[in-house]
Design an enzyme around this catalytic site. Structure first.
Site, PDB file in Angstrom:
ATOM      1  N   HIS A 221       0.726  -1.228  -0.060  1.00  0.00           N
ATOM      2  CA  HIS A 221       0.108  -0.040   0.059  1.00  0.00           C
ATOM      3  C   HIS A 221       0.830   1.266  -0.049  1.00  0.00           C
ATOM      4  O   HIS A 221       2.234   1.179   0.282  1.00  0.00           O
ATOM      5  CB  HIS A 221      -0.814   0.062   1.295  1.00  0.00           C
TER       6      HIS A 221
HETATM    7  C1  T46 Z   1       2.997   0.818   7.030  1.00  0.00           C
HETATM    8  C2  T46 Z   1       3.763  -0.425   6.908  1.00  0.00           C
HETATM    9  C3  T46 Z   1       5.189  -0.183   7.248  1.00  0.00           C
HETATM   10  C4  T46 Z   1      -4.185  -0.316  13.251  1.00  0.00           C
HETATM   11  O1  T46 Z   1      -5.540  -0.480  13.821  1.00  0.00           O
HETATM   12  N1  T46 Z   1      -3.360   0.749  13.726  1.00  0.00           N
HETATM   13  C5  T46 Z   1      -2.032   0.867  13.215  1.00  0.00           C
HETATM   14  O2  T46 Z   1      -1.462   2.070  13.994  1.00  0.00           O
HETATM   15  C6  T46 Z   1      -1.673   0.247  12.361  1.00  0.00           C
HETATM   16  C7  T46 Z   1      -0.242   0.504  11.781  1.00  0.00           C
HETATM   17  C8  T46 Z   1      -2.442  -0.882  11.873  1.00  0.00           C
HETATM   18  N2  T46 Z   1      -3.805  -1.141  12.428  1.00  0.00           N
HETATM   19  C9  T46 Z   1      -4.274  -2.402  12.017  1.00  0.00           C
HETATM   20  C10 T46 Z   1      -4.917  -2.216  10.468  1.00  0.00           C
HETATM   21  C11 T46 Z   1      -4.976  -3.735   9.967  1.00  0.00           C
HETATM   22  O3  T46 Z   1      -6.178  -4.199  10.417  1.00  0.00           O
HETATM   23  O4  T46 Z   1      -3.672  -3.330  12.093  1.00  0.00           O
HETATM   24  C12 T46 Z   1      -3.744  -4.273  10.816  1.00  0.00           C
HETATM   25  C13 T46 Z   1      -2.490  -4.657  10.037  1.00  0.00           C
HETATM   26  O5  T46 Z   1      -2.361  -3.599   9.399  1.00  0.00           O
HETATM   27  P1  T46 Z   1      -1.618  -3.528   8.049  1.00  0.00           P
HETATM   28  O6  T46 Z   1      -2.283  -4.769   7.036  1.00  0.00           O
HETATM   29  O7  T46 Z   1      -1.631  -2.141   7.179  1.00  0.00           O
HETATM   30  O8  T46 Z   1      -0.300  -3.821   8.368  1.00  0.00           O
HETATM   31  P2  T46 Z   1       1.095  -3.635   7.070  1.00  0.00           P
HETATM   32  O9  T46 Z   1       2.203  -4.473   7.617  1.00  0.00           O
HETATM   33  O10 T46 Z   1       0.816  -4.262   5.715  1.00  0.00           O
HETATM   34  O11 T46 Z   1       1.581  -2.228   6.993  1.00  0.00           O
HETATM   35  C14 T46 Z   1       1.901  -1.385   8.237  1.00  0.00           C
HETATM   36  C15 T46 Z   1       1.348  -0.340   8.324  1.00  0.00           C
HETATM   37  O12 T46 Z   1      -0.314  -0.490   8.462  1.00  0.00           O
HETATM   38  C16 T46 Z   1       1.681   0.907   7.350  1.00  0.00           C
HETATM   39  O13 T46 Z   1       0.804   2.060   7.805  1.00  0.00           O
HETATM   40  O14 T46 Z   1       3.308   1.685   6.242  1.00  0.00           O
HETATM   41  O15 T46 Z   1       3.266  -1.157   8.088  1.00  0.00           O
END
Ligand code: T46
Length: 304
Positions: A221
């Site tokens: 993303h």
């Molecule tokens: C990024 C990369 C480096 C929350 O509720 N609060 C938070 O502060 C974050 C970061 C995530 N979430 C929830 C959203 C999703 O339901 O945690 C779950 C996993 O997040 P995501 O699938 O977006 O995780 P990554 O590892 O793909 O991405 C993360 C960050 O979301 C993003 O901002 O830049 O790490």
């Protein structure tokens, strides 16, 4: 991804790049008449060759993506070579293969000097080596240059044991920073950064990603507004960034190195080592509306 011994099952995909004009057009060697038997012979001979190391760069599903080599190993030196399939380009395989074999050259084979050359007309390769901060070498021995006596317009590069060849200032135009770090005698080191003083935004949120198995990818993303500092206090994580400056990757494996993403950038993270930890200092609270998760839409936005 990993580098491993070449196997006979790699022959078909090796032959594929040898006959792929987009891969071989700027290479010194003419591969056009090579056959599957030639590839199999090359693979078999690589198993017992003391003067040349040829390894496969393989995907997470063990598919052959290219070959990386140390040739003419003698007197503490070797010539580096790499070719990857068109399929593997722009996905981090070339840098992974290169970095891995250079590390092997110095640490496993106890070499002191690795050198290579590329046609100046091979813009893709020259850009790749320049982008990774390799410098043009002017002191290549004549005995080595003679191998290419009939090829003109070459650019030579070399790296010496102890060179910090992995040090980078930017990745896809995003700044790579050194996090202030204080070593203590025999008791490790302490790293720190301060909101606005050491990084160019106010920190409103810290999160970290842990317990990820090796080989897993996350991210996929971009953020519309959010600015972030990413760093890896433990382990090895490959960070792949893509934006209007192109697509580049960097390995985060040093707790004192961080990347500031403060422009519209697609990110992917690949866990190269189990239990590596990715830490992020972010400029804002969590807001799901700030995420762009549709890659086609992202590409349209950056105008490519
Ligand atoms: C990024 C990369 C480096 C929350 O509720 N609060 C938070 O502060 C974050 C970061 C995530 N979430 C929830 C959203 C999703 O339901 O945690 C779950 C996993 O997040 P995501 O699938 O977006 O995780 P990554 O590892 O793909 O991405 C993360 C960050 O979301 C993003 O901002 O830049 O790490």
């Amino acid at each position: 991804m990993n580098i491993r011994k070449l196997e006979l099952k790699d022959a078909q995909l090796m032959l594929e790049w040898m006959h792929d004009e987009s891969v071989v057009e700027k290479l010194h060697t003419d591969f056009s008449s090579k056959t599957i038997e030639d590839c199999e012979r090359f693979i078999e001979s690589s198993w017992n060759d003391m003067n040349n190391v040829h390894l496969a760069i393989a995907s997470d599903t063990d598919e052959y993506m290219g070959t990386v080599s140390l040739k003419h190993i003698e007197n503490g030196s070797a010539e580096f070579a790499i070719t990857v399939r068109a399929e593997a380009m722009g996905k981090g395989y070339s840098w992974f293969g290169m970095e891995s074999i250079i590390e092997k050259a110095f640490n496993e084979y106890a070499l002191e000097h690795v050198y290579w050359c590329v046609s100046r007309l091979n813009e893709r390769a020259v850009r790749f080596y320049d982008k990774h901060n390799f410098h043009e070498a002017v002191d290549i021995p004549n005995s080595v240059k003679e191998r290419y006596a009939d090829v003109g317009n070459l650019k030579w590069y070399s790296v010496l044991k102890g060179d910090d060849f992995n040090s980078r200032d930017t990745v896809a135009g995003c700044k790579v920073i050194r996090i202030k770090t204080i070593p203590a005698v025999n008791s490790g080191e302490l790293s720190f950064f301060e909101s606005k003083n050491d990084i160019p935004f106010e920190i409103k949120r810290i999160y970290y990603i842990s317990k990820v198995p090796e080989g897993v990818r996350r991210g996929f993303h971009a953020h519309k507004e959010l600015k972030q500092l990413l760093f890896c206090p433990y382990g090895r994580i490959q960070l792949i960034l893509e934006n209007k400056n192109g697509r580049e990757e960097i390995e985060l494996s040093d707790p004192s190195i961080g990347v500031i993403i403060d422009q519209f950038t697609w990110r992917e993270m690949l866990w190269l080592q189990k239990d590596s930890v990715l830490c992020v200092a972010a400029s804002d609270y969590y807001n799901k509306e700030d995420y762009v998760r549709d890659y086609d839409y992202f590409v349209k936005c950056i105008g490519r």
